[in-house]
Design a protein around this motif. Structure first.
Motif, PDB file in Angstrom:
ATOM      1  N   GLY A   1     -58.965  -7.733  38.642  1.00 44.33           N
ATOM      2  CA  GLY A   1     -57.702  -7.013  38.558  1.00 44.33           C
ATOM      3  C   GLY A   1     -57.794  -5.548  38.178  1.00 44.33           C
ATOM      4  O   GLY A   1     -56.779  -4.867  38.117  1.00 44.33           O
ATOM      5  N   ARG A   2     -59.000  -5.043  37.935  1.00 47.21           N
ATOM      6  CA  ARG A   2     -59.158  -3.637  37.552  1.00 47.21           C
ATOM      7  C   ARG A   2     -59.876  -2.864  38.657  1.00 47.21           C
ATOM      8  O   ARG A   2     -60.825  -3.381  39.256  1.00 47.21           O
ATOM      9  N   PRO A   3     -59.452  -1.618  38.908  1.00 45.03           N
ATOM     10  CA  PRO A   3     -60.151  -0.811  39.918  1.00 45.03           C
ATOM     11  C   PRO A   3     -61.639  -0.703  39.578  1.00 45.03           C
ATOM     12  O   PRO A   3     -62.021  -0.615  38.407  1.00 45.03           O
ATOM     13  N   CYS A   4     -62.456  -0.736  40.614  1.00 48.22           N
ATOM     14  CA  CYS A   4     -63.907  -0.636  40.430  1.00 48.22           C
ATOM     15  C   CYS A   4     -64.526  -0.093  41.712  1.00 48.22           C
ATOM     16  O   CYS A   4     -63.821   0.144  42.689  1.00 48.22           O
ATOM     17  N   GLU A   5     -65.819   0.093  41.665  1.00 46.94           N
ATOM     18  CA  GLU A   5     -66.572   0.455  42.862  1.00 46.94           C
ATOM     19  C   GLU A   5     -67.781  -0.457  42.949  1.00 46.94           C
ATOM     20  O   GLU A   5     -68.403  -0.779  41.938  1.00 46.94           O
ATOM     21  N   TYR A   6     -68.076  -0.896  44.148  1.00 53.06           N
ATOM     22  CA  TYR A   6     -69.262  -1.701  44.405  1.00 53.06           C
ATOM     23  C   TYR A   6     -69.723  -1.399  45.815  1.00 53.06           C
ATOM     24  O   TYR A   6     -69.024  -0.734  46.585  1.00 53.06           O
ATOM     25  N   GLN A   7     -70.905  -1.884  46.140  1.00 55.05           N
ATOM     26  CA  GLN A   7     -71.452  -1.615  47.473  1.00 55.05           C
ATOM     27  C   GLN A   7     -72.252  -2.814  47.949  1.00 55.05           C
ATOM     28  O   GLN A   7     -73.027  -3.399  47.181  1.00 55.05           O
ATOM     29  N   MET A   8     -72.054  -3.155  49.222  1.00 60.79           N
ATOM     30  CA  MET A   8     -72.855  -4.194  49.855  1.00 60.79           C
ATOM     31  C   MET A   8     -72.993  -3.885  51.331  1.00 60.79           C
ATOM     32  O   MET A   8     -72.144  -3.220  51.915  1.00 60.79           O
ATOM     33  N   ARG A   9     -74.081  -4.382  51.911  1.00 58.43           N
ATOM     34  CA  ARG A   9     -74.270  -4.303  53.356  1.00 58.43           C
ATOM     35  C   ARG A   9     -73.819  -5.625  53.935  1.00 58.43           C
ATOM     36  O   ARG A   9     -74.108  -6.685  53.379  1.00 58.43           O
ATOM     37  N   VAL A  10     -73.127  -5.547  55.070  1.00 62.63           N
ATOM     38  CA  VAL A  10     -72.553  -6.717  55.713  1.00 62.63           C
ATOM     39  C   VAL A  10     -72.986  -6.729  57.176  1.00 62.63           C
ATOM     40  O   VAL A  10     -73.008  -5.683  57.831  1.00 62.63           O
ATOM     41  N   ALA A  11     -73.315  -7.926  57.672  1.00 68.26           N
ATOM     42  CA  ALA A  11     -73.558  -8.114  59.106  1.00 68.26           C
ATOM     43  C   ALA A  11     -72.695  -9.277  59.563  1.00 68.26           C
ATOM     44  O   ALA A  11     -72.585 -10.298  58.870  1.00 68.26           O
ATOM     45  N   LEU A  12     -72.051  -9.120  60.720  1.00 67.87           N
ATOM     46  CA  LEU A  12     -71.120 -10.111  61.254  1.00 67.87           C
ATOM     47  C   LEU A  12     -71.532 -10.520  62.665  1.00 67.87           C
ATOM     48  O   LEU A  12     -71.898  -9.676  63.482  1.00 67.87           O
ATOM     49  N   ALA A  13     -71.444 -11.835  62.928  1.00 66.73           N
ATOM     50  CA  ALA A  13     -71.674 -12.363  64.277  1.00 66.73           C
ATOM     51  C   ALA A  13     -70.822 -13.608  64.436  1.00 66.73           C
ATOM     52  O   ALA A  13     -70.469 -14.263  63.455  1.00 66.73           O
ATOM     53  N   ASN A  14     -70.492 -13.933  65.664  1.00 66.08           N
ATOM     54  CA  ASN A  14     -69.696 -15.127  65.943  1.00 66.08           C
ATOM     55  C   ASN A  14     -70.566 -16.229  66.529  1.00 66.08           C
ATOM     56  O   ASN A  14     -71.475 -15.966  67.325  1.00 66.08           O
ATOM     57  N   VAL A  15     -70.241 -17.470  66.127  1.00 63.93           N
ATOM     58  CA  VAL A  15     -70.816 -18.680  66.711  1.00 63.93           C
ATOM     59  C   VAL A  15     -69.609 -19.493  67.133  1.00 63.93           C
ATOM     60  O   VAL A  15     -68.934 -20.099  66.299  1.00 63.93           O
ATOM     61  N   GLY A  16     -69.287 -19.455  68.425  1.00 61.86           N
ATOM     62  CA  GLY A  16     -68.043 -20.067  68.876  1.00 61.86           C
ATOM     63  C   GLY A  16     -66.884 -19.380  68.150  1.00 61.86           C
ATOM     64  O   GLY A  16     -66.872 -18.163  68.002  1.00 61.86           O
ATOM     65  N   PRO A  17     -65.921 -20.156  67.647  1.00 64.74           N
ATOM     66  CA  PRO A  17     -64.779 -19.547  66.948  1.00 64.74           C
ATOM     67  C   PRO A  17     -65.098 -19.177  65.496  1.00 64.74           C
ATOM     68  O   PRO A  17     -64.299 -18.535  64.838  1.00 64.74           O
ATOM     69  N   MET A  18     -66.280 -19.563  65.000  1.00 62.46           N
ATOM     70  CA  MET A  18     -66.653 -19.315  63.607  1.00 62.46           C
ATOM     71  C   MET A  18     -67.408 -18.000  63.482  1.00 62.46           C
ATOM     72  O   MET A  18     -68.281 -17.699  64.296  1.00 62.46           O
ATOM     73  N   ARG A  19     -67.069 -17.223  62.467  1.00 61.05           N
ATOM     74  CA  ARG A  19     -67.793 -15.990  62.180  1.00 61.05           C
ATOM     75  C   ARG A  19     -68.784 -16.284  61.062  1.00 61.05           C
ATOM     76  O   ARG A  19     -68.440 -16.905  60.062  1.00 61.05           O
ATOM     77  N   ILE A  20     -70.012 -15.798  61.257  1.00 59.94           N
ATOM     78  CA  ILE A  20     -71.017 -15.837  60.204  1.00 59.94           C
ATOM     79  C   ILE A  20     -71.062 -14.435  59.603  1.00 59.94           C
ATOM     80  O   ILE A  20     -71.153 -13.443  60.331  1.00 59.94           O
ATOM     81  N   GLU A  21     -70.977 -14.383  58.279  1.00 58.28           N
ATOM     82  CA  GLU A  21     -71.079 -13.116  57.566  1.00 58.28           C
ATOM     83  C   GLU A  21     -72.293 -13.200  56.651  1.00 58.28           C
ATOM     84  O   GLU A  21     -72.443 -14.163  55.904  1.00 58.28           O
ATOM     85  N   LEU A  22     -73.162 -12.216  56.755  1.00 57.95           N
ATOM     86  CA  LEU A  22     -74.295 -12.098  55.849  1.00 57.95           C
ATOM     87  C   LEU A  22     -74.034 -10.893  54.953  1.00 57.95           C
ATOM     88  O   LEU A  22     -73.621  -9.837  55.451  1.00 57.95           O
TER      89      LEU A  22
END
Length: 172
Positions: free
Chosen positions: A58-79
């Protein structure tokens, strides 16, 4: 097939994503592609300025992450590869190591979904908003691991996506 429990406190009708936290995003994507044929993958770094508004408990913050997205049929995989800040991802890795972190549920209106979650007694632990080019898009994590063994992420996808930082495999 059933439509689920109509008396559920917070009904989920569509799981659209599964997320895995990984130590090395590039290596994980390469393995998913070469071993399982999953891809192509689009890469983003989720931090400011891409994600304009971020909170943790609930408090403002900063963070960082790398994300990769791909689809398998109707499902999305997020790394996700956690990079900086106090996040649900770093907390998960400290408690469990790397692995499946959350299921993602598409919602139409984040404010309404978060109100329903609060009424069901579910706390929001982290969120990020404004990552679409039109300042839309919002994700929020609910504290559900103790209830169901995993985290639930609410996802209000942006109408359009920013250009990815890169695509794997590279387009030829």
């Amino acid at each position: 097939m059933t439509d689920g429990n109509p008396q559920a406190l917070f009904p989920i009708t569509n799981i659209a994503q599964v997320c895995v936290i990984v130590p090395d995003l590039d290596k994980a994507v390469e393995n998913y592609w070469k071993v399982f044929g999953i891809g192509p993958w689009t890469f983003y770094t989720y931090s400011k300025p891409l994600v304009k508004r971020m909170t943790r408990h609930g408090r403002p913050c900063e963070y960082q992450m790398r994300v990769a997205l791909a689809n398998v049929g109707p499902m999305r995989i997020e790394l996700i590869e956690p990079l900086e800040g106090d996040t649900v991802y770093s907390e998960f890795v400290a408690r469990h190591g790397y692995g499946v972190h959350h299921i993602g549920v598409l919602i139409e209106n984040m404010n309404e979904a978060l109100d329903r979650a609060r009424q069901a007694g579910l706390e929001m632990t982290q969120d990020g908003a404004g990552f679409g080019p039109d300042d839309d898009g919002h994700y929020a994590y609910l504290a559900t691991e103790d209830l169901i063994g995993t985290t639930v992420e609410l996802i209000e996808r942006p109408k359009r996506r920013n250009q990815p930082e890169k695509v794997y495999p590279p387009e030829e």
